[in-house]
Design a protein around this motif. Sequence first.
Motif, PDB file in Angstrom:
ATOM      1  N   GLY A  81       0.878  -0.941  -0.014  1.00  0.00           N
ATOM      2  CA  GLY A  81       0.259  -0.268  -0.037  1.00  0.00           C
ATOM      3  C   GLY A  81       1.002   1.489   0.105  1.00  0.00           C
ATOM      4  O   GLY A  81       2.262   1.486   0.215  1.00  0.00           O
ATOM      5  N   ASP A  82      -0.321   2.369  -0.100  1.00  0.00           N
ATOM      6  CA  ASP A  82       0.832   3.190  -0.490  1.00  0.00           C
ATOM      7  C   ASP A  82       1.914   3.985   1.244  1.00  0.00           C
ATOM      8  O   ASP A  82       2.293   4.623   0.904  1.00  0.00           O
ATOM      9  CB  ASP A  82       0.121   4.330  -0.157  1.00  0.00           C
TER      10      ASP A  82
ATOM     11  N   PRO B  31      -3.313  -3.854  -0.364  1.00  0.00           N
ATOM     12  CA  PRO B  31      -4.108  -3.047  -1.524  1.00  0.00           C
ATOM     13  C   PRO B  31      -4.901  -4.185  -2.092  1.00  0.00           C
ATOM     14  O   PRO B  31      -4.884  -4.085  -2.596  1.00  0.00           O
ATOM     15  CB  PRO B  31      -2.992  -2.221  -1.607  1.00  0.00           C
TER      16      PRO B  31
END
Lengths: 139, 175
Positions: A81-82, B31
């Motif tokens: 993820g970021d 994610p």
Amino acid sequence: MVRIFLLLAFFVGHALAVDESALDRRVTEIGAELRCLVCQNQTIADSQASLAVDLRNQIREQLKSGKSEQEIKDYMVARYGDFVLYRPPLKPATVALWLGPFVLLLIGIGLFYRRVARRRAPEPQLSQADRERAAKLLE
Amino acid sequence: MKVVWVIGAFVALVVLLAVGLRLDPREVPSPLIDKPAPQFELPLLNAPDKTFSQKQMLGSVWVLNVWASWCPPCLEELPVVTELARSGIAPVIGLNYKDAREDALPWLKRNGDPYKLSVYDAEGRIGIDYGVYGVPETYVIDRAGLIRYKHIGPLTPEVVQKKLQPLVKELASRG
């Protein structure tokens, strides 16, 4: 003959070492932009956690296979993820993160000015008698 | 008027702190949610000559639990995993992460083996593909092979009851 061979070996070895250290530098450069998720306030370049070591090896392997820095970062973001990026991209989810501090600063400046403006008291109105008294005291 | 402002600001600060301090900074949103479970073909922990791939689970809802013998919280969550596996709502597959067979197999023998099978990811390469960073981790994968839920850290009975079980049931009923 042996001498020439040794000389050659020295130069080849030297060139390889330079190559390795340039690669190491690139690994460190990219690792310094990535957060180590096990020890969240360290970068992958700094951390000795085993995951950070693995990820550094990943960076090294991918650099060797000719991947660009952006491709490597995309690889990390796809998995973690970021949050792994120390400089996350500006997008709807991160707007507050990027603009929040500036908004707070503006609010602070606004409040400060309001206070200062309020505190600036009007000039005292002095009568003729007051002025004469002041002049006498100052003599 | 001014007092109202001060009290208001104070309350806002308290709320902010109360919420902020309760958030677990280790819970990073993955994610991978709603994305296909990364592919793997790994040897079985107890049978190095056999392999298992996530593809073999296509068509069923299943749970992937990442564990290691060197990880104390894994031992802590083992009874919960065992209970989950015993309930039979979904097969539980183990991903033995950065471990050694000579440690992992005795660990299972000593503490009980709740897994349908465990695959052996000695170097943690598949772990990286799954974004593993804090063992134990648990994934719920649906019939289409999409990751629908990820839990980081030891499973608790609450998490299983409130999140995992309802989700697995819902995914299973979707056919």
